[in-house]
Design a protein around this motif. Sequence first.
Motif, PDB file in Angstrom:
ATOM      1  N   LEU A  45       5.158 -13.007  -3.816  1.00 37.97           N
ATOM      2  CA  LEU A  45       3.739 -12.710  -4.058  1.00 37.97           C
ATOM      3  C   LEU A  45       3.104 -12.049  -2.842  1.00 37.97           C
ATOM      4  N   GLN A  46       3.412 -12.548  -1.659  1.00 36.91           N
ATOM      5  CA  GLN A  46       2.851 -11.954  -0.444  1.00 36.91           C
ATOM      6  C   GLN A  46       3.334 -10.523  -0.265  1.00 36.91           C
ATOM      7  N   TRP A  49       1.585  -8.273  -2.720  1.00 37.93           N
ATOM      8  CA  TRP A  49       0.180  -8.087  -2.355  1.00 37.93           C
ATOM      9  C   TRP A  49       0.015  -6.914  -1.413  1.00 37.93           C
ATOM     10  N   THR A  50       1.005  -6.665  -0.556  1.00 39.11           N
ATOM     11  CA  THR A  50       0.893  -5.579   0.414  1.00 39.11           C
ATOM     12  C   THR A  50       0.775  -4.218  -0.258  1.00 39.11           C
ATOM     13  N   PHE A  52      -1.108  -3.605  -2.847  1.00 37.97           N
ATOM     14  CA  PHE A  52      -2.471  -3.450  -3.331  1.00 37.97           C
ATOM     15  C   PHE A  52      -3.483  -3.307  -2.204  1.00 37.97           C
ATOM     16  N   VAL A  53      -3.136  -3.715  -1.011  1.00 38.98           N
ATOM     17  CA  VAL A  53      -4.092  -3.727   0.095  1.00 38.98           C
ATOM     18  C   VAL A  53      -4.642  -2.342   0.409  1.00 38.98           C
TER      19      VAL A  53
END
Length: 84
Positions: A45-46, A49-50, A52-53
């Motif tokens: 998940l982490q 997430w990168t 979408f940042v």
Amino acid sequence: MTARTAAPVPGGTAYAASPTIAAPPFGRWGQLVIGVICMVMIANLQYGWTFFVPDIQKKFELHHAFSSEAGASGAGASAAGASS
């Protein structure tokens, strides 16, 4: 002042045995395996997430609001009283 002692338990033992603690359902190795699986899921998940940042930063004109740099240096620096 007199010392009080526990009353003897009928059946031959001098004192009542302390309650036994049951082992975890999967044991130590099961807990380890479940823990590793959970850590891998969170890591995925982490990592995801990168992706979408950058889009979120562009859309809302944010600078380092969601990046790891803000968490590592910004929070530590502001707690120490320095500005970043």
